[in-house]
Design an enzyme around this catalytic site. Structure first.
Site, PDB file in Angstrom:
ATOM      1  CG  ASP A   1       2.938   1.601 -14.481  1.00  0.00           C
ATOM      2  OD1 ASP A   1       2.216   0.708 -14.002  1.00  0.00           O
ATOM      3  OD2 ASP A   1       2.731   2.821 -14.293  1.00  0.00           O
TER       4      ASP A   1
ATOM      5  CE  LYS B   1      -5.085   1.469 -11.986  1.00  0.00           C
ATOM      6  NZ  LYS B   1      -6.031   2.534 -11.706  1.00  0.00           N
TER       7      LYS B   1
ATOM      8  CD1 TRP C   1      -1.709   6.658 -15.128  1.00  0.00           C
ATOM      9  CD2 TRP C   1      -0.739   7.366 -13.255  1.00  0.00           C
ATOM     10  NE1 TRP C   1      -2.704   6.984 -14.242  1.00  0.00           N
ATOM     11  CE2 TRP C   1      -2.140   7.407 -13.091  1.00  0.00           C
ATOM     12  CE3 TRP C   1       0.070   7.771 -12.202  1.00  0.00           C
ATOM     13  CZ2 TRP C   1      -2.744   7.846 -11.907  1.00  0.00           C
ATOM     14  CZ3 TRP C   1      -0.523   8.211 -11.010  1.00  0.00           C
ATOM     15  CH2 TRP C   1      -1.914   8.244 -10.883  1.00  0.00           C
TER      16      TRP C   1
HETATM   17  N1  PMP Z   1       0.499   3.752 -13.263  1.00  0.00           N
HETATM   18  C1  PMP Z   1      -0.700   3.568 -13.846  1.00  0.00           C
HETATM   19  C2  PMP Z   1      -0.739   3.071 -15.262  1.00  0.00           C
HETATM   20  C3  PMP Z   1      -1.866   3.818 -13.142  1.00  0.00           C
HETATM   21  O1  PMP Z   1      -3.059   3.653 -13.730  1.00  0.00           O
HETATM   22  C4  PMP Z   1      -1.782   4.265 -11.791  1.00  0.00           C
HETATM   23  C5  PMP Z   1      -2.996   4.520 -10.939  1.00  0.00           C
HETATM   24  N2  PMP Z   1      -4.168   4.699 -11.515  1.00  0.00           N
HETATM   25  C6  PMP Z   1      -0.517   4.470 -11.233  1.00  0.00           C
HETATM   26  C7  PMP Z   1       0.605   4.184 -12.000  1.00  0.00           C
HETATM   27  C8  PMP Z   1      -0.361   4.980  -9.832  1.00  0.00           C
HETATM   28  O2  PMP Z   1      -0.708   3.985  -8.938  1.00  0.00           O
HETATM   29  P1  PMP Z   1      -0.778   4.247  -7.379  1.00  0.00           P
HETATM   30  O3  PMP Z   1      -1.872   5.214  -7.129  1.00  0.00           O
HETATM   31  O4  PMP Z   1      -1.061   2.894  -6.799  1.00  0.00           O
HETATM   32  O5  PMP Z   1       0.549   4.777  -6.944  1.00  0.00           O
END
Ligand code: PMP
Length: 355
Positions: free
Chosen positions: A166, A190, A99
């Site tokens: 994040d 989550k 991520w």
């Molecule tokens: N950052 C992290 C740490 C994540 O775990 C996730 C999704 N699992 C995201 C960003 C992306 O999130 P989204 O699918 O809501 O854009």
């Protein structure tokens, strides 16, 4: 039937939150209308936004220097919104996995990205602590919990540079001094609510008047002025967040949840370390208390282990497609008894298959 839900996201939410949000879809507050049928500009919904905003601040112990936004586009949109609003020339990023790589990729479209540490060479199994943040960068970005490999930042740097974090996979899971962050973002699916909504917590004074001509939906200032209803927000997800935050407060807040989460994680890591058939590859001090990854030492036992947990109503234990192995996501709402149950299965597996 009890289902042990270890899904990584969307994932388990408190039962009482699910029941109340389901009821509101049938009849919202005795109005005879579904939550899905009311106007996002109605007094009833404005009250929900106001209440959810107050709850976020109360639970995180934040004052009115911070604005709380409920946006769409997931954490993924924040990967671009952050640099669009805050990067003039250069920003510093930590590369702690999938991520953060995505966040870096987007940031590079807006300016220079200074990567202070990359875990790539070590397959992202540890997070460096003694990196130096240059004074001249516009901000420092990190990912507090790396959902895929299962690492978590336990300490954050002391710096005069704004820290952007994040927290998608560990928001509301532990007590931190949240004033150390200038901006926190987290997609809701989550620990908070249904997918389709992102909480952004932003220290208002970091929003300088930028020379950039930012598209309205990407502009934090416009969202603050419009109190998250610039356009039609995700009414259902915001309402469900309010219920989850009430659940958190009723439990006693973040310090209680942190204690429970640490306890669940410790039990599971202890079993992985003890059990002769499994291993965890993460440096101990960086192990996540939300996503516990583990591997079978002998791949040939995979079929047998999969058969065993799947027939016991355990869901979502498969590792991420890029990392493999297994991953038990043990978010706030996952009961201790589900962790204990998984441990029993792992013990039984060892009894049957260790040589
Ligand atoms: N950052 C992290 C740490 C994540 O775990 C996730 C999704 N699992 C995201 C960003 C992306 O999130 P989204 O699918 O809501 O854009």
């Amino acid at each position: 039937m009890i289902i042990h839900n270890f899904n990584a996201g969307p994932s388990i939410l408190p039962k009482e939150v699910i029941i109340k949000s389901a009821q509101s879809v049938i009849d919202f507050n005795g109005s005879g209308l579904s939550l899905l049928e009311i106007s996002h500009r109605s007094i009833d919904f404005l009250e929900i936004i106001e209440k959810t905003t107050c709850l976020v601040k109360r639970v995180m112990n934040l004052n009115d220097d911070y604005a709380i936004l409920f946006l769409q586009g997931g954490a993924t949109l924040q990967f671009s919104m952050v640099p669009y609003n805050l990067m003039d020339k250069e920003a510093a990023y930590l590369d702690t996995g999938f991520w953060s790589i995505n966040a870096i990729k987007e940031a590079k479209k807006f300016g220079k990205v200074n990567i202070l540490f990359s875990g790539k060479e070590n397959q992202y199994t540890y997070i460096l602590k003694n990196y130096k943040i240059p004074h001249n960068v516009d901000y420092f970005h990190c990912t507090s919990n790396n959902t895929i490999v299962g690492t978590q930042m336990k300490i954050f740097p002391k710096t005069s540079v704004p820290i952007i974090c994040d927290m998608s996979s560990d928001i509301f899971s532990r007590k931190l001094n949240f004033y150390q962050f200038s901006l926190i973002y987290a997609s809701a699916q989550k620990n908070v609510s249904s997918a389709g909504m992102t909480i952004v917590i932003i220290k208002k004074n970091i929003l300088k008047t930028t020379k950039k001509n930012i598209p309205s939906y990407m502009d934090y200032q416009i969202h603050i002025q419009n109190k998250s209803i610039l356009n039609t927000p995700n009414v259902f997800s915001i309402y469900t967040s309010m219920l989850t935050l009430e659940w958190i407060e009723n439990k006693g807040g973040l310090s209680i949840l942190e204690k429970e989460n640490k306890n669940k994680a410790k039990l599971l890591y202890d079993e992985i370390d003890k059990n002769s058939l499994f291993e965890n590859k993460i440096h101990k001090e960086d192990r996540s208390n939300m996503n516990v990854s583990f591997f079978l030492k002998e791949k040939k036992l995979e079929k047998e282990f999969n058969k065993m947990w799947k027939k016991e109503n355990i869901i979502g234990l498969d590792g991420h497609r890029f990392f493999g192995g297994y991953r038990a996501s043990i978010y706030n709402a996952l009961p201790l008894k589900s962790v204990q149950f998984l441990i029993e299965i792992m013990k039984e597996f060892e009894r049957k298959f260790s040589s």
